[in-house]
Design an enzyme around this catalytic site. Structure first.
Site, PDB file in Angstrom:
ATOM      1  N   ASP A   1      19.820  25.414  13.371  1.00  0.00           N
ATOM      2  CA  ASP A   1      20.861  25.847  12.453  1.00  0.00           C
ATOM      3  C   ASP A   1      20.333  25.691  11.028  1.00  0.00           C
ATOM      4  OD1 ASP A   1      23.132  26.123  10.906  1.00  0.00           O
ATOM      5  OD2 ASP A   1      24.318  24.635  11.997  1.00  0.00           O
TER       6      ASP A   1
ATOM      7  N   ASP B   1      29.938  18.226   8.016  1.00  0.00           N
ATOM      8  CA  ASP B   1      29.170  19.470   8.116  1.00  0.00           C
ATOM      9  C   ASP B   1      29.662  20.460   7.060  1.00  0.00           C
ATOM     10  OD1 ASP B   1      27.542  21.536   8.986  1.00  0.00           O
ATOM     11  OD2 ASP B   1      28.926  22.146  10.570  1.00  0.00           O
TER      12      ASP B   1
ATOM     13  N   ASN C   1      28.373  30.499  21.383  1.00  0.00           N
ATOM     14  CA  ASN C   1      28.495  29.087  21.028  1.00  0.00           C
ATOM     15  C   ASN C   1      29.597  28.446  21.868  1.00  0.00           C
ATOM     16  OD1 ASN C   1      28.616  26.580  19.819  1.00  0.00           O
ATOM     17  ND2 ASN C   1      29.481  27.315  17.889  1.00  0.00           N
TER      18      ASN C   1
ATOM     19  N   TYR D   1      18.414  23.326  21.278  1.00  0.00           N
ATOM     20  CA  TYR D   1      19.092  23.726  20.048  1.00  0.00           C
ATOM     21  C   TYR D   1      19.230  22.516  19.132  1.00  0.00           C
ATOM     22  CZ  TYR D   1      22.705  25.428  16.869  1.00  0.00           C
ATOM     23  OH  TYR D   1      23.418  25.787  15.752  1.00  0.00           O
TER      24      TYR D   1
ATOM     25  N   ASP E   1      22.077  26.773   8.401  1.00  0.00           N
ATOM     26  CA  ASP E   1      23.252  26.894   7.529  1.00  0.00           C
ATOM     27  C   ASP E   1      23.214  28.212   6.754  1.00  0.00           C
ATOM     28  OD1 ASP E   1      24.384  24.583   8.443  1.00  0.00           O
ATOM     29  OD2 ASP E   1      23.777  23.345   6.761  1.00  0.00           O
TER      30      ASP E   1
ATOM     31  N   HIS F   1      19.225  30.307  12.811  1.00  0.00           N
ATOM     32  CA  HIS F   1      20.298  31.220  12.413  1.00  0.00           C
ATOM     33  C   HIS F   1      20.786  30.907  11.011  1.00  0.00           C
ATOM     34  CE1 HIS F   1      23.586  28.300  13.275  1.00  0.00           C
ATOM     35  NE2 HIS F   1      22.995  28.044  14.422  1.00  0.00           N
TER      36      HIS F   1
ATOM     37  N   GLU G   1      30.590  33.906  15.583  1.00  0.00           N
ATOM     38  CA  GLU G   1      31.173  32.567  15.636  1.00  0.00           C
ATOM     39  C   GLU G   1      32.689  32.617  15.810  1.00  0.00           C
ATOM     40  OE1 GLU G   1      30.939  29.737  16.513  1.00  0.00           O
ATOM     41  OE2 GLU G   1      30.312  28.370  14.909  1.00  0.00           O
TER      42      GLU G   1
ATOM     43  N   ARG H   1      24.317  34.803  11.918  1.00  0.00           N
ATOM     44  CA  ARG H   1      25.637  34.354  12.369  1.00  0.00           C
ATOM     45  C   ARG H   1      26.688  34.908  11.421  1.00  0.00           C
ATOM     46  NH1 ARG H   1      27.626  27.999  12.401  1.00  0.00           N
ATOM     47  NH2 ARG H   1      29.517  28.416  11.211  1.00  0.00           N
TER      48      ARG H   1
ATOM     49  N   GLU I   1      24.014  31.887   8.271  1.00  0.00           N
ATOM     50  CA  GLU I   1      25.419  32.281   8.340  1.00  0.00           C
ATOM     51  C   GLU I   1      25.889  32.890   7.025  1.00  0.00           C
ATOM     52  OE1 GLU I   1      27.855  28.201   7.804  1.00  0.00           O
ATOM     53  OE2 GLU I   1      26.205  28.132   9.253  1.00  0.00           O
TER      54      GLU I   1
ATOM     55  N   CYS J   1      32.595  23.910   8.990  1.00  0.00           N
ATOM     56  CA  CYS J   1      32.330  24.092  10.415  1.00  0.00           C
ATOM     57  C   CYS J   1      32.893  25.427  10.861  1.00  0.00           C
ATOM     58  CB  CYS J   1      32.955  22.949  11.214  1.00  0.00           C
ATOM     59  SG  CYS J   1      32.941  23.217  13.004  1.00  0.00           S
TER      60      CYS J   1
END
Length: 297
Positions: free
Chosen positions: A89, A62, A213, A48, A91, A116, A191, A161, A118, A126
């Site tokens: 990721d 982040d 996660n 990952y 984002d 993924h 998440e 996500r 989101e 985060c």
């Protein structure tokens, strides 16, 4: 050597087959290519690449400050040295709908097995922090649909996500997840779930593969692989674990050098030169090099 002989297409196909095995797949986070090599040598099923880790490595929080070029190139460097599939990721997709389509095409080209997206607004936060803000559900569905349509390899794993649990509540989060599946998501990543009951609720509501996660110091308890398998989850990520382990060791080591004036007392905590060369397969490079220069005039 140099680059894994397993093609990106094979890695994606292997990941799809593994998801159908009924076994929980473990994907530790890799903050560098060499960490990805160790992950494979330790027998894990995949790698990952965390957006938070890449931000951290650049000295940034982040909050969506990284670019597609920065994270894509780094993820590609990590993915290419291992025969394992690497998911990353992405984002919020690095822009709006058209940019999301470009993101998917770029990541496919760079050898990533899946990513993924989101449903937060940008700048994001985060996933385990409070005060997150979400885009409208229909906006996220447009992004997921654009991402799905942009795929040229049907085995590229598109993961949606949702951060809605902490903003709109569990039921709305599940409703969003169902809509994302209808829009073309292959897997759902719920998440910041709070307890076993919430993880279970997602499994009961959805038929697609689910990602858990297990990040440290967050809102979710750190479930064991047995617990996650029993809950019906298909894949678990440990996104920041290796970076946290490494940075604690770096801080402690530098403190010791500052106090003692030498690293002598730290040697037992270090990877040896011998082990480094084993990880990198140094001997095979030597043999290959010598095979090129073994001729005589």
């Amino acid at each position: 050597m140099i680059i894994s002989p397993v093609s990106p297409q094979e890695k994606r196909k292997n990941l799809r087959q593994a998801l159908n095995s009924g076994k929980l797949l473990q994907f530790p986070g890799a903050y560098s290519p060499m960490v990805a090599m160790v992950i494979e040598q330790q027998g894990f099923e995949g790698v990952y690449v965390s957006g938070a880790v890449m931000s951290n490595d650049l000295g940034l929080p982040d909050i969506g400050m990284t670019t597609l070029t920065e994270v894509g190139q780094r993820a590609s460097q990590i993915a290419r040295v291992t025969s394992l599939p690497a998911i990353m990721d992405a984002d919020t997709g690095f822009g709006e709908t058209m940019s999301v389509a470009r993101t998917i095409k770029e990541l496919e080209y760079l050898g990533i097995a899946g990513c993924h997206l989101e449903d937060q607004i940008n700048p994001k936060r985060c996933g385990h922090l409070d005060n997150k803000q979400l885009v409208d559900r229909d906006v996220m569905c447009q992004k997921v649909r654009a991402a799905s349509d942009a795929k040229t390899d049907e085995n590229f794993l598109l993961i949606a996500r949702t951060d809605a649990r902490g903003v709109e509540g569990l039921d709305k989060a599940i409703d969003r997840a169902k809509a994302y599946v209808d829009a073309g998501a292959d897997m759902i990543f719920p998440e910041a779930m709070k307890d076993e009951r919430e993880f279970e609720a997602f499994r009961e509501a959805l038929d697609v593969p689910l990602l858990a996660n297990m990040t440290e110091f967050g809102k979710s308890r750190l479930f064991t692989t047995t617990e996650l398998e029993n809950l019906g989850y298909n894949l678990v990520i440990y996104p920041v674990t290796t970076q946290r382990l490494a940075m604690k060791a770096v801080e402690d080591g530098l403190s010791t050098i500052r106090k003692e004036g030498t690293q002598e007392s730290l040697l037992d905590n270090m990877q040896t030169r011998k082990r480094l060369y084993e990880v990198l397969d140094y001997e095979n490079y030597n043999e290959y090099d010598q095979s090129l220069y073994n001729f005589t005039l």
